[in-house]
Write an enzyme that holds these catalytic residues in place. Sequence first.
Site, PDB file in Angstrom:
ATOM      1  N   GLU A  79       0.908  -1.187  -0.125  1.00 22.68           N
ATOM      2  CA  GLU A  79      -0.153  -0.149   0.095  1.00 22.68           C
ATOM      3  C   GLU A  79       0.838   1.509   0.087  1.00 22.68           C
ATOM      4  OE1 GLU A  79      -1.273   2.898   2.838  1.00 22.68           O
ATOM      5  OE2 GLU A  79      -2.023   1.169   3.880  1.00 22.68           O
ATOM      6  N   GLU A 152       9.511   2.019   2.548  1.00 18.73           N
ATOM      7  CA  GLU A 152       8.685   1.697   2.906  1.00 18.73           C
ATOM      8  C   GLU A 152       8.870   0.879   4.099  1.00 18.73           C
ATOM      9  OE1 GLU A 152       6.925   4.484   2.837  1.00 18.73           O
ATOM     10  OE2 GLU A 152       7.934   5.661   0.998  1.00 18.73           O
TER      11      GLU A 152
HETATM   12 ZN   LIG Z   1       1.582   2.850   6.487  1.00 17.26          ZN
END
Ligand SMILES: [Zn+2]
Length: 1019
Positions: A79, A152
């Site tokens: 995501e 990330e």
């Molecule tokens: Zn997150």
Amino acid sequence: MTQAPTCPAFTLLPEERRHGFIVRRVEQIPEIRVTAYEMEHERTGARVLHLHCDDRENLYAIAFRTPPPDSTGLPHILEHCVLAGSERYPLKDAFNELLKGTLQTFINAFTYPDKTIYPVASQVRADYFNLARVYTDLVLRPRLLKQTFAQEGHHFELADPEDPGSDLIISGIVYNEMKGAYSSPESLMYKVLQEKLYPDTPYACDSGGSPDAIPSLTYDQFKAFHRSYYSPSNAYWFLYGDIPTADHMIFLEEMLAGFDRVRVDSGIASQPRWDTPSIVRGDYPVGKGEGLQKKTTVNVGWMLSENTDHETALLLQITAGALVGSAAGPLRKALIDSGLGEDLSPVTGLERDLKQVAFAVGLRGTEPEKAQPIETLIIDTLRRVAEDGFDRELIEGTLHQVEFHGKEIQRGAFPYGITLMGRVFHTWLYDGDPLAGLNFPRLIEAVRIRWAENPALFQDTVRKWFLDNPHRLLSVMEPSPDYLDKQESSFKNRMSGIKATLPADAVEEIRRDAEALKSFQAQADGPETLACLPQLNVLDLERTVEKIPTERLGIGGIPALAHELFTNGIAYLDLAFDISDIPEDLQPCLPLLGKVMANMGAAGLDYAQMAKRIALKTGGFGSNLSAGLLADRETGSGREAATARPLSLSSPQEGWKRFSKEKHWQKMIFSVRALHRNIGEAVNIMADVLTAGDLSDESRMRDLLAEKKNRLHAAVIPSGHLFAKRSAGASLSVAACRDEQWSGRTQLQLLAELMEAFGDRKEAFRDKLIRLKDLIFRRERLTLNLTADAEGIGLLGKATESLLSRLPGGGPVGLASVPELQSRDAGVAIPAQVCYVAKVMKAPTYTDPLAASLWVLSRQLSSGYLYKHIRVQGGAYGGMCQYDPMNGLFAFLSYRDPHLLSTLDVYRRAVDFMTKEKISAEDLEKAVVGAIGSLDRPMDPVGRGFTAMIRVFAGLTDDDRQIFRDGVLNVTADQLQETAVRYFTPAAATAVVAVYAAEERLIRANETLPSKLTIERLP
Ligand SMILES: [Zn+2]
């Protein structure tokens, strides 16, 4: 403006084929004024639902079913990463560019236990399609660079990059985000319940990622997960707003070109039912010095019906509402009155975002040995309800709540379309009817018919789904003072184990990779790359401020503001009492007065009877406190300075004198909302509470204070940055000081002291409340605020007259009370694996000539320098600044931050950067577009009425707002730089730091900090 819109006319017919789609179904839902189109893209099988209505805030959302195979956080890391860039938009961080340079009113991505959703919203058609175009491409065709995955997700670093002998550590934004989540008792409690109630399904895994498991995720697994699940054949498009359906079809046809139908195995199996109940024990971190008494939470959870069986799910929702939804609910009341714990567990209620519905209830602030008695009490109470039945008014009250909230137009932090989307996915994601949960009058009618046929309907529901349902879990969550130490040392062992087995050149490789990642992150996207994003021009922006209709009236001699708006048959009333002269010793008690008054007995009724009455006749009743600075009129220079001679009026020193003359306002506001037919009774309830409130029930008072203390305590870790901001800002303005006293650590301290010896202190405390009550609830202090359509305003006005006749007069407002403001840098010790670092300075109010450019500057800093250095390079979940003209503050904040000292360094360098570098023309354009977007956040009717009232209190006129907007629209690169120089240089002298972090981190920081943090513990 106030006339009722209706459902848009049909534009497509069922079975109609157009633009590659087949229309499966067309339906109107009059209560929410929506015409719904359910469609399928014929080649790919993509499902599309459009709720067409007259709302100009259009919402575009793509969702995929993404059941996690393990707890490495695959869906969550993906995501984050898809939004970085695609082949068509090869940016480093496309999401951040959209965030800062568009008129988006909402842009986000959500990872659920079984789905991932990418929503964007805008009120401007061209902007909407720009956002939808980029979002779709990012999601379906992301680049998924290895560097993005490392940034990330996770990557190794050396604690000291210069020293190959130093410890190996792990960094990554999701990794730190989840470390924060795993420090929050509520998240851990919820997680245990979900994982253990559904042990044979994907819900047994953490889709967000467990910090232990995240580092074992490989880049190949990550890419493969995207290939498997992010296909149009596994996608659900949810669209909402006033753009015609056919326009969406044309757009989606283009977006789906090149994709074919594929088989995706994303079905979620149902959890097999148990034949015996089960038990689970877990722990959560508390501070080392904290006592362990009353720190355990006990929950009982059940797995209930399939979500797609909407009728049963609704019955369960009403039954759960009647049991625990109000203070009169028999299960809630039995638990609270038992004294087995302090307040209801925060995970109490029905959970519908899973394939099978769950319900949980329990007590917080208890002991492990009370787990069994609590479970027995719950079962016994349910048995009693099943035998004796529910109080009829409780069920009626719950039905009224469902009707009210189904009808109300809500736009808080989320667009209304998001609320409707949530209801749709409860069934749609599991192959059920997407519209099942939207048509609530029909649903309630069906329940009423069944109830009439079978008066024992709700008793039967309790029996079948709770008493006779062995799929039940008792969960005991205990406090653990060495939770974080254990985690830290097992992590250290693991890292040194890994490092010991690595050959020397592998350590060197880790160092080089980390360095390469840093330099990748440091390179900005080139202008050609940035130019690939569609961009609105400043000239396309709306120049004029949107005004909220406000009529000044007098009702019974009391000043009143009336806002005539379309509210879908609901009326809103606020009673704002001036509290600026309340003596200092009573100020911290104000939040407790509000809490206690709104939740105790009145006019001869006890608290449970009042709660029942409130649920039956209102859509909500409560109070809040508000304070701010008054717009500066004394110098009278704001207007001319902003238009004629921007930024050149006074020297910085003169500027500071002006800030010191500031005036403030403070209000205690009681609010109630009701359907038109209930306005009279709702206003009566308000009158009873204010004039005949009964403070004699001591045990109820103790329970309410315990609940308030526990809720405030639980809010600290999830919003540590805001608590840190309050601590640091408290000495900078009266308004900010009140914010800390009412909602910060100071308030928590007061509650903790009060609860520690409630028996000894209750008399004195009650006397204070009575003094406050007599002082405040008087006509002379009052301003009325009415928000409704014309009919509703008429009804409110009439009902309010009788309220005013009951309210005593006398007690004019005295001179404002001013607290002593003491400034010091603070460190607040919390049990968390991450830090929250705030640095706050004084700042001007709205009408100051610097205000507009400071607004743009703060956005530019947030999404530029701070984002890059604190989030992208630092690995924190968030780094930002906030300019708060209402409280006169400018704040630098970090959220779930692995760093402390280096974050303070970034704040210092950020100021240097802004004063030395001139912003490029492209960046300026984006910053202005984004700043206007942030001013134009859509509001729901109650939000508009409330905001207009606050503007009146702050002395902010529509002319002031227009001048501010003009200032934003016309700001130049030179002005921004000049503002940075002229603001930050003198402001730095007022800066105060506050850090919320683990005690060891604070002590270590004090070894090097020139100005030491005063370390205090969280009460
Ligand atoms: Zn997150």
